[in-house]
Scaffold this motif. Sequence first.
Motif, PDB file in Angstrom:
ATOM      1  N   LEU A  29       0.874  -1.169   0.000  1.00 42.87           N
ATOM      2  CA  LEU A  29       0.000   0.000   0.000  1.00 42.87           C
ATOM      3  C   LEU A  29       0.910   1.217   0.000  1.00 42.87           C
ATOM      4  CD1 LEU A  29      -2.272  -1.128   2.929  1.00 42.87           C
ATOM      5  CD2 LEU A  29      -3.027  -0.857   0.581  1.00 42.87           C
ATOM      6  N   VAL A  30       0.653   2.171  -0.875  1.00 50.98           N
ATOM      7  CA  VAL A  30       1.471   3.378  -0.952  1.00 50.98           C
ATOM      8  C   VAL A  30       0.563   4.602  -0.922  1.00 50.98           C
ATOM      9  CG1 VAL A  30       3.087   4.713  -2.372  1.00 50.98           C
ATOM     10  CG2 VAL A  30       3.315   2.227  -2.230  1.00 50.98           C
ATOM     11  N   ARG A  35       0.591  14.292  -3.494  1.00 54.68           N
ATOM     12  CA  ARG A  35       0.072  13.979  -4.837  1.00 54.68           C
ATOM     13  C   ARG A  35      -1.342  13.401  -4.800  1.00 54.68           C
ATOM     14  NH1 ARG A  35       4.767  13.205  -8.778  1.00 54.68           N
ATOM     15  NH2 ARG A  35       6.363  14.379  -7.661  1.00 54.68           N
ATOM     16  N   SER A  36      -1.955  13.357  -3.606  1.00 52.66           N
ATOM     17  CA  SER A  36      -3.281  12.737  -3.436  1.00 52.66           C
ATOM     18  C   SER A  36      -3.299  11.347  -4.054  1.00 52.66           C
ATOM     19  CB  SER A  36      -4.380  13.603  -4.055  1.00 52.66           C
ATOM     20  OG  SER A  36      -4.504  14.807  -3.358  1.00 52.66           O
ATOM     21  N   TYR A  37      -2.244  10.612  -3.796  1.00 50.78           N
ATOM     22  CA  TYR A  37      -2.054   9.294  -4.402  1.00 50.78           C
ATOM     23  C   TYR A  37      -2.184   8.216  -3.343  1.00 50.78           C
ATOM     24  CZ  TYR A  37       0.360   5.390  -6.677  1.00 50.78           C
ATOM     25  OH  TYR A  37       0.686   4.175  -7.197  1.00 50.78           O
ATOM     26  N   VAL A  38      -2.971   7.217  -3.636  1.00 52.00           N
ATOM     27  CA  VAL A  38      -3.015   6.005  -2.821  1.00 52.00           C
ATOM     28  C   VAL A  38      -3.235   4.841  -3.778  1.00 52.00           C
ATOM     29  CG1 VAL A  38      -5.494   6.077  -2.301  1.00 52.00           C
ATOM     30  CG2 VAL A  38      -3.939   4.882  -0.759  1.00 52.00           C
ATOM     31  N   ALA A  39      -2.475   3.783  -3.580  1.00 58.26           N
ATOM     32  CA  ALA A  39      -2.620   2.617  -4.457  1.00 58.26           C
ATOM     33  C   ALA A  39      -2.178   1.360  -3.722  1.00 58.26           C
ATOM     34  CB  ALA A  39      -1.799   2.783  -5.733  1.00 58.26           C
ATOM     35  N   VAL A  71     -10.526  -0.609  -2.490  1.00 61.47           N
ATOM     36  CA  VAL A  71     -10.617   0.513  -1.554  1.00 61.47           C
ATOM     37  C   VAL A  71      -9.616   1.589  -1.940  1.00 61.47           C
ATOM     38  CG1 VAL A  71     -10.228   1.225   0.848  1.00 61.47           C
ATOM     39  CG2 VAL A  71     -11.589  -0.811   0.354  1.00 61.47           C
ATOM     40  N   CYS A  72      -8.415   1.203  -2.315  1.00 62.21           N
ATOM     41  CA  CYS A  72      -7.415   2.186  -2.743  1.00 62.21           C
ATOM     42  C   CYS A  72      -7.877   2.939  -3.984  1.00 62.21           C
ATOM     43  CB  CYS A  72      -6.072   1.515  -3.023  1.00 62.21           C
ATOM     44  SG  CYS A  72      -5.111   1.246  -1.544  1.00 62.21           S
ATOM     45  N   ALA A  73      -8.477   2.241  -4.909  1.00 65.53           N
ATOM     46  CA  ALA A  73      -8.903   2.856  -6.171  1.00 65.53           C
ATOM     47  C   ALA A  73     -10.043   3.844  -5.967  1.00 65.53           C
ATOM     48  CB  ALA A  73      -9.313   1.773  -7.169  1.00 65.53           C
ATOM     49  N   PHE A  90      -6.113   5.093   3.073  1.00 65.57           N
ATOM     50  CA  PHE A  90      -4.836   4.487   3.460  1.00 65.57           C
ATOM     51  C   PHE A  90      -4.827   4.172   4.954  1.00 65.57           C
ATOM     52  CE2 PHE A  90      -0.435   4.891   5.004  1.00 65.57           C
ATOM     53  CZ  PHE A  90       0.187   3.917   4.236  1.00 65.57           C
ATOM     54  N   ARG A  91      -5.274   5.123   5.780  1.00 65.04           N
ATOM     55  CA  ARG A  91      -5.280   4.903   7.232  1.00 65.04           C
ATOM     56  C   ARG A  91      -6.204   3.753   7.613  1.00 65.04           C
ATOM     57  NH1 ARG A  91      -0.993   6.970   7.363  1.00 65.04           N
ATOM     58  NH2 ARG A  91      -0.744   9.198   7.283  1.00 65.04           N
TER      59      ARG A  91
END
Length: 127
Positions: A29-30, A35-39, A71-73, A90-91
């Motif tokens: 998980l990143v 960058r408002s990035y989660v993947a 969920v990440c997407a 992410f949290r």
Amino acid sequence: MSRGDVFEYAVVRVVPRVERGEMINAGVLVYCRARSYVAARVHLDEARLRCLDPAADVEAVRAALRAVECVCAGGETAGQAAGDDPGRRFRWLTAPRSTVVQPGPIHTGLTADPAAETERLLDLLVR
């Protein structure tokens, strides 16, 4: 000169028999706030899983790993988390739990490209 943005990551682990505590790494998980990035990227080594537990429900594990990716997407596939911002998703995914699919501890780093970092971590820590 900037060295990149701060990012956080956690390894997604599969613990087929929670009482034994044995695990394999099955994804990463990143999250990069700047960058408002989660993947999430996953890779399940079925043979390694079966070494820990020959009776493991591989399809259930795959479904749980797909749920982490969804969920990440965000969007409709994220269920109740659909409207949450990337940091909140992410949290939620990195909150400690005693389930077959669970997050490891959170680590930090710097990156200029969170998507490339996600792939690099998957190769380094999972594959």
